[in-house]
Design an enzyme around this catalytic site. Structure first.
Site, mmCIF file in Angstrom:
data_model
loop_
_atom_site.group_PDB
_atom_site.id
_atom_site.type_symbol
_atom_site.label_atom_id
_atom_site.label_comp_id
_atom_site.label_asym_id
_atom_site.label_seq_id
_atom_site.Cartn_x
_atom_site.Cartn_y
_atom_site.Cartn_z
ATOM 1 N N ASP A 194 -8.913 -3.872 -4.468
ATOM 2 C CA ASP A 194 -7.601 -3.479 -3.957
ATOM 3 C C ASP A 194 -6.534 -4.394 -4.538
ATOM 4 O OD1 ASP A 194 -5.492 -2.445 -2.276
ATOM 5 O OD2 ASP A 194 -7.069 -1.834 -0.875
ATOM 6 N N ASP B 59 -14.800 6.632 1.322
ATOM 7 C CA ASP B 59 -14.806 5.650 2.403
ATOM 8 C C ASP B 59 -14.075 4.408 1.921
ATOM 9 O OD1 ASP B 59 -15.518 4.342 4.872
ATOM 10 O OD2 ASP B 59 -17.298 5.624 4.949
ATOM 11 N N ASP B 60 -14.113 3.341 2.723
ATOM 12 C CA ASP B 60 -13.349 2.142 2.392
ATOM 13 C C ASP B 60 -13.960 1.340 1.256
ATOM 14 O OD1 ASP B 60 -11.166 2.210 4.378
ATOM 15 O OD2 ASP B 60 -12.814 2.148 5.809
ATOM 16 N N CYS C 218 0.810 -1.213 0.000
ATOM 17 C CA CYS C 218 0.000 0.000 0.000
ATOM 18 C C CYS C 218 0.843 1.264 0.000
ATOM 19 C CB CYS C 218 -0.939 -0.014 1.204
ATOM 20 S SG CYS C 218 -2.227 -1.278 1.106
ATOM 21 N N LYS D 260 0.473 3.481 -3.119
ATOM 22 C CA LYS D 260 -0.711 4.274 -3.426
ATOM 23 C C LYS D 260 -0.320 5.638 -3.986
ATOM 24 C CE LYS D 260 -4.396 2.688 -0.312
ATOM 25 N NZ LYS D 260 -5.297 3.104 0.781
ATOM 26 N N HIS E 21 -9.446 -11.504 -13.500
ATOM 27 C CA HIS E 21 -8.894 -10.910 -14.710
ATOM 28 C C HIS E 21 -7.387 -10.813 -14.572
ATOM 29 C CE1 HIS E 21 -8.864 -8.575 -18.373
ATOM 30 N NE2 HIS E 21 -8.176 -7.609 -17.778
#
Length: 330
Positions: free
Chosen positions: A67, A49-50, A19, A22, A139
């Protein structure tokens, strides 16, 4: 169990990891500004939000998220487990239960063998199974850097969501996993050292923490990932119209995090997080190193809950809004 060829270090095939890769939060905000409107009608939670949440028939809500990231560890199977745990976390952070996930895989097929990609997918499948979440294909693309994650759909109670904009002054702040994952992952990428506690933290599902938070009646939570504790807490405080006070001495860290920081293993994302929140931060008497740890970019971190959750440490409190200040470190 690790089955990766020891000669292949996945973290060396990506410019960053986890992360910490990001897009910086301030840059991201400018990028998406004006592209979407507020949540209306059955769209209960949209941007900011999440996960997105849509009310459906039968008194339920669909929770949707995605994610993915580049390798945060060298072992392919472990990377798959961490990435899947992290992807499922957004559903738990909203107070939901994951229902089905689909894989998202990018692989440099002319550089890394398909057997390693299979190990990544196997790690993700094992985590989904442990979470009781169906896994239905996905995918894949040929990509210059390896990356993996999931798109996850879950279910929740629309009247008992954990939202990032529902914090109320007077509540304590609970953190369900220790910090320091960013600096340890950065050290791992640079040296190859393996930090078993960090791996254990990153592969622990937030399912129990989410259920415990809901059991206390909590209505506000977020998971701590790439924007760090200070970054995600700033988002919550700003959206909720409160100021968050962090008790620095109460914040737990994974063993070795402070030593790794002192040795210089700081992700660029952690520094960018601190730079982003600095205009809104009051931290008199705290040095740069302490603040970097509080802003450290986490991968598959814990939940931050507005309210006291039994079994987890209280790391601060929410107070009425202070002009120009969303965060106080004391």
């Amino acid at each position: 169990m690790t089955t990766t060829d020891a000669a292949v270090r996945l973290t060396q095939y990506a410019h960053g990891g986890g992360c910490a890769c990001k897009i910086p939060p301030g840059e991201l905000e400018r990028m998406v500004e004006g592209l979407t409107g507020p949540a209306t009608g059955d769209l209960l939670v949209g941007v900011g939000d999440d996960a997105a949440v849509v009310r459906i028939a039968g008194g339920q809500a669909v929770i949707a998220t995605a994610d993915f990231f580049t390798p945060v560890v060298d072992d392919a199977y472990t990377f798959g487990r961490i990435a899947a745990t992290n992807a499922l976390s957004d559903v738990y952070a909203m107070g939901g239960t994951p229902l089905v996930g689909v894989n998202l895989l990018g692989w440099p097929r002319d550089v890394l063998p398909p057997e390693l990609a299979r190990e990544v997918l196997r790690g993700g499948a094992d985590v989904a199974a442990a979470a009781g979440c169906h896994l239905g294909g996905g995918h894949s693309i040929d990509n210059p850097e390896p990356l993996y994650g999931m798109s996850v759909t879950g279910l929740g109670d629309p009247e008992r969501l954990l939202r990032g904009d529902a914090a109320v002054a007077g509540l304590p702040l609970t953190l369900t996993k220790p910090l320091g994952l960013g600096v340890l992952n950065n050290r791992h990428k640079a040296t190859g050292e393996v930090f078993e506690e960090a791996v254990a933290v990153m592969t622990t599902l937030n399912a129990d923490a989410s259920r415990a938070a809901l059991a206390t009646g909590a209505r506000c939570a977020t998971d701590i990932t790439g924007f760090g504790l200070l970054g995600h807490l700033h988002e919550v405080a700003r959206a909720s119209g409160v100021t968050a006070v962090v008790d620095a001495a109460a914040v737990p860290y994974v063993d070795g995090a402070r030593r790794s920081l002192t040795d210089g293993f700081v992700p660029g994302g952690s520094r960018r997080n601190l730079d982003w929140v600095r205009p809104f931060l009051s931290a008199e008497g705290f040095d740069e190193e302490e603040l970097i740890l509080l802003a450290d970019a986490q991968t598959s971190g814990g939940l931050l809950v507005a309210g006291e959750v039994p079994g987890y440490p209280v790391v601060g409190e929410l107070v009425p809004a202070r002009a120009g200040t969303t965060l106080v470190v004391r």
